[in-house]
Design a protein around this motif. Structure first.
Motif, PDB file in Angstrom:
ATOM      1  N   THR A  53       0.817  -1.221   0.000  1.00 29.74           N
ATOM      2  CA  THR A  53       0.000   0.000   0.000  1.00 29.74           C
ATOM      3  C   THR A  53       0.848   1.269   0.000  1.00 29.74           C
ATOM      4  N   ASP A  54       2.146   1.140  -0.203  1.00 26.18           N
ATOM      5  CA  ASP A  54       3.053   2.287  -0.186  1.00 26.18           C
ATOM      6  C   ASP A  54       4.244   1.924  -1.063  1.00 26.18           C
ATOM      7  N   TYR A  55       5.176   2.862  -1.208  1.00 23.82           N
ATOM      8  CA  TYR A  55       6.397   2.550  -1.934  1.00 23.82           C
ATOM      9  C   TYR A  55       7.080   1.343  -1.303  1.00 23.82           C
ATOM     10  N   LEU A  56       7.959   0.698  -2.075  1.00 21.34           N
ATOM     11  CA  LEU A  56       8.602  -0.510  -1.578  1.00 21.34           C
ATOM     12  C   LEU A  56       9.375  -0.236  -0.283  1.00 21.34           C
ATOM     13  N   PRO A  57       9.367  -1.176   0.636  1.00 28.11           N
ATOM     14  CA  PRO A  57      10.170  -1.018   1.852  1.00 28.11           C
ATOM     15  C   PRO A  57      11.645  -1.270   1.556  1.00 28.11           C
ATOM     16  N   GLU A  58      12.513  -0.824   2.438  1.00 26.03           N
ATOM     17  CA  GLU A  58      13.922  -1.171   2.326  1.00 26.03           C
ATOM     18  C   GLU A  58      14.075  -2.682   2.437  1.00 26.03           C
ATOM     19  N   PRO A  59      15.099  -3.250   1.790  1.00 23.60           N
ATOM     20  CA  PRO A  59      15.286  -4.694   1.906  1.00 23.60           C
ATOM     21  C   PRO A  59      15.613  -5.074   3.343  1.00 23.60           C
ATOM     22  N   PRO A  60      15.077  -6.185   3.812  1.00 24.41           N
ATOM     23  CA  PRO A  60      15.398  -6.627   5.165  1.00 24.41           C
ATOM     24  C   PRO A  60      16.897  -6.784   5.347  1.00 24.41           C
ATOM     25  N   SER A  61      17.431  -6.244   6.409  1.00 23.56           N
ATOM     26  CA  SER A  61      18.886  -6.206   6.611  1.00 23.56           C
ATOM     27  C   SER A  61      19.489  -7.590   6.778  1.00 23.56           C
ATOM     28  N   TRP A  62      18.682  -8.556   7.179  1.00 20.22           N
ATOM     29  CA  TRP A  62      19.210  -9.890   7.422  1.00 20.22           C
ATOM     30  C   TRP A  62      19.159 -10.793   6.188  1.00 20.22           C
ATOM     31  N   VAL A  63      18.654 -10.275   5.092  1.00 20.34           N
ATOM     32  CA  VAL A  63      18.508 -11.080   3.879  1.00 20.34           C
ATOM     33  C   VAL A  63      19.461 -10.551   2.816  1.00 20.34           C
ATOM     34  N   GLU A  64      20.238 -11.446   2.219  1.00 18.50           N
ATOM     35  CA  GLU A  64      21.235 -11.030   1.239  1.00 18.50           C
ATOM     36  C   GLU A  64      20.823 -11.326  -0.205  1.00 18.50           C
ATOM     37  N   GLU A  65      19.709 -12.036  -0.408  1.00 22.87           N
ATOM     38  CA  GLU A  65      19.379 -12.488  -1.751  1.00 22.87           C
ATOM     39  C   GLU A  65      18.792 -11.408  -2.645  1.00 22.87           C
ATOM     40  N   PHE A  66      18.328 -10.294  -2.068  1.00 24.02           N
ATOM     41  CA  PHE A  66      17.601  -9.307  -2.852  1.00 24.02           C
ATOM     42  C   PHE A  66      18.540  -8.223  -3.364  1.00 24.02           C
ATOM     43  N   GLN A  67      18.662  -8.125  -4.680  1.00 23.16           N
ATOM     44  CA  GLN A  67      19.549  -7.160  -5.315  1.00 23.16           C
ATOM     45  C   GLN A  67      18.721  -6.085  -6.002  1.00 23.16           C
ATOM     46  N   LEU A  68      18.617  -4.932  -5.369  1.00 21.78           N
ATOM     47  CA  LEU A  68      17.848  -3.826  -5.928  1.00 21.78           C
ATOM     48  C   LEU A  68      18.714  -3.002  -6.870  1.00 21.78           C
ATOM     49  N   ARG A  69      18.066  -2.189  -7.683  1.00 19.15           N
ATOM     50  CA  ARG A  69      18.803  -1.279  -8.558  1.00 19.15           C
ATOM     51  C   ARG A  69      19.598  -0.275  -7.724  1.00 19.15           C
ATOM     52  N   PRO A  70      20.688   0.283  -8.285  1.00 16.63           N
ATOM     53  CA  PRO A  70      21.539   1.195  -7.510  1.00 16.63           C
ATOM     54  C   PRO A  70      20.802   2.401  -6.931  1.00 16.63           C
ATOM     55  N   GLU A  71      19.707   2.843  -7.582  1.00 12.94           N
ATOM     56  CA  GLU A  71      18.999   4.043  -7.118  1.00 12.94           C
ATOM     57  C   GLU A  71      17.985   3.754  -6.013  1.00 12.94           C
ATOM     58  N   TRP A  72      17.946   2.531  -5.491  1.00  6.15           N
ATOM     59  CA  TRP A  72      16.831   2.109  -4.654  1.00  6.15           C
ATOM     60  C   TRP A  72      16.608   3.007  -3.443  1.00  6.15           C
ATOM     61  N   GLN A  73      17.662   3.559  -2.871  1.00  4.70           N
ATOM     62  CA  GLN A  73      17.490   4.338  -1.636  1.00  4.70           C
ATOM     63  C   GLN A  73      16.643   5.587  -1.845  1.00  4.70           C
ATOM     64  N   SER A  74      16.585   6.075  -3.083  1.00  3.51           N
ATOM     65  CA  SER A  74      15.767   7.253  -3.385  1.00  3.51           C
ATOM     66  C   SER A  74      14.370   6.891  -3.863  1.00  3.51           C
ATOM     67  N   CYS A  75      14.070   5.582  -3.902  1.00  2.00           N
ATOM     68  CA  CYS A  75      12.790   5.131  -4.431  1.00  2.00           C
ATOM     69  C   CYS A  75      11.976   4.325  -3.429  1.00  2.00           C
ATOM     70  N   VAL A  76      12.511   4.073  -2.241  1.00  2.00           N
ATOM     71  CA  VAL A  76      11.780   3.277  -1.254  1.00  2.00           C
ATOM     72  C   VAL A  76      11.110   4.200  -0.247  1.00  2.00           C
ATOM     73  N   ARG A  77      10.136   3.659   0.447  1.00  2.00           N
ATOM     74  CA  ARG A  77       9.381   4.476   1.404  1.00  2.00           C
ATOM     75  C   ARG A  77      10.308   5.091   2.441  1.00  2.00           C
ATOM     76  N   GLY A  78      10.099   6.375   2.682  1.00  2.00           N
ATOM     77  CA  GLY A  78      10.958   7.127   3.587  1.00  2.00           C
ATOM     78  C   GLY A  78      12.136   7.776   2.896  1.00  2.00           C
ATOM     79  N   GLY A  79      12.459   7.322   1.674  1.00  2.00           N
ATOM     80  CA  GLY A  79      13.595   7.883   0.956  1.00  2.00           C
ATOM     81  C   GLY A  79      13.211   8.702  -0.251  1.00  2.00           C
TER      82      GLY A  79
END
Length: 355
Positions: A53-79
């Motif tokens: 129901t909102d922009y994507l959340p940040e990837p869970p810090s304990w999970v290493e399998e998820f590879q987001l695009r380099p710009e992800w920090q400016s596209c996730v909720r709160g960023g």
């Protein structure tokens, strides 16, 4: 029939906001060969973000399998603080500039000239990059679309089509005609039909009561026998038969396998499913479309545009609208940092000239 002026302005602004918000939602996971529907669902479950129901959340810090695009920090909720730069938005801006510069009688050659003047080469991709290179080497349309271009039926022309729908509210055939004139610079076949279909879909959304009604109108502007039309009709039929969203996408995926994640045909299936199962609700529409995978930011952008036109800017929930801060980043020369509201107002001014 076109909306009255005040309603038209809200609908056009809704289209712009919807396109940008949908693009931002899908941007961090734009890589369909890696971000399958299954991986997207696993990501959202592990981030406790279902329903989305909102922009994507940040990837869970304990999970290493998820590879987001380099710009992800400016596209996730709160960023999100204004939009990221993206070609799905650049082409809407460039299309607006095209119509302001050359009017509704623009030629395909003038589209190419404007690309060379206003759009950096390295901010073009797939078919657009091939066409740009051909333009720079002196080729003219339609050779710009066919010479050494393996991406002629990919999604690029479709993502350029919204502005032709926004400026021709309730006139889908006119919108499709303009989109075709733009598309043949870089695409052929279903690549061109995808642009015509999307422009008609956006145009029809101004006067349609439901997404299905807009889809029904958009069918009429492309050949009924083309693969894109057959695929979209198939999704509509599966929806009518009562299949779930997941079952419909699984069926469409099997029937379009081998085309690749950037081809316009499988992406049209994801987009159509998002619109139908979203049923006019803005959040549900863009969330389902992005969760459908493939070219997530492009599909999210078009779904957001259609849903935004259907509901209007005032009805778009604040969590999508407010973080954009009425500001857009763009690689189009002279438009970086433009106000979304200003772009929409200029679009409305053009739409009044087209009627």
């Amino acid at each position: 029939m076109t909306p009255v002026h005040t309603e038209l302005a809200d609908r056009v602004l809704g289209g712009w906001i919807g396109r940008i918000a949908g693009n931002m939602l899908g941007k961090p996971i734009e890589r369909g060969d890696y971000w399958t529907r299954e991986r997207i669902e696993r990501y959202l479950r592990q981030a406790d973000a279902l329903p989305l129901t909102d922009y994507l959340p940040e990837p869970p810090s304990w999970v290493e399998e998820f590879q987001l695009r380099p710009e992800w920090q400016s596209c996730v909720r709160g960023g999100v603080h204004g939009s990221c730069r993206d070609d799905d938005v650049d082409y809407a801006i460039l299309g607006l500039h095209l119509l302001e510069t050359h009017g509704f009688t623009f030629s395909t050659e003038q589209v190419g000239e404007l690309w060379l003047l206003r759009l950096p080469y390295l901010q073009t991709f797939t078919a657009e990059r091939a066409a740009y290179r051909n333009l720079a080497n002196g080729l003219k349309p339609p050779l710009t679309a066919t010479y050494e271009n393996s991406c002629q039926e990919w999604i690029g022309a479709l993502i350029r089509a919204d502005v032709f729908g926004w400026t021709n509210p309730g006139a889908p055939r006119r919108a499709a005609s303009l989109a075709r004139r733009d598309a043949v610079l870089s695409h052929t076949g279903n690549g061109v039909y995808g642009a015509m279909w999307a422009a008609a879909l956006v145009s029809a959304a101004f006067t349609a009561v439901t997404p299905r009604a807009a889809l029904d109108v958009a069918f009429g502007v492309i050949p009924s026998s083309c693969r894109l039309a057959r695929t979209v009709r198939r999704v509509v039929t599966l929806h009518e038969a009562g299949l779930s969203w997941e079952e419909t996408l699984a069926t469409a995926e099997a029937e379009t396998s081998g085309l690749g994640w950037v081809h316009v045909v499988p992406n049209s299936a994801v987009l159509t499913a998002g619109l139908l199962y979203g049923d006019g609700d803005f959040t549900r529409t863009i969330a389902l479309t992005v969760r459908g995978g493939l070219d997530t930011d492009s599909n999210g952008a078009t779904a957001g545009s259609v849903a935004g036109v259907l509901c209007g800017a005032k009805a778009i929930p604040a969590q999508w609208r407010d973080p954009l801060e009425d500001r857009v980043r763009s690689a189009v020369f002279g438009f970086d940092g433009a106000r979304i509201s200003e772009l929409a107002a200029r679009t409305v001014e053009l739409s009044t000239l087209s009627t």
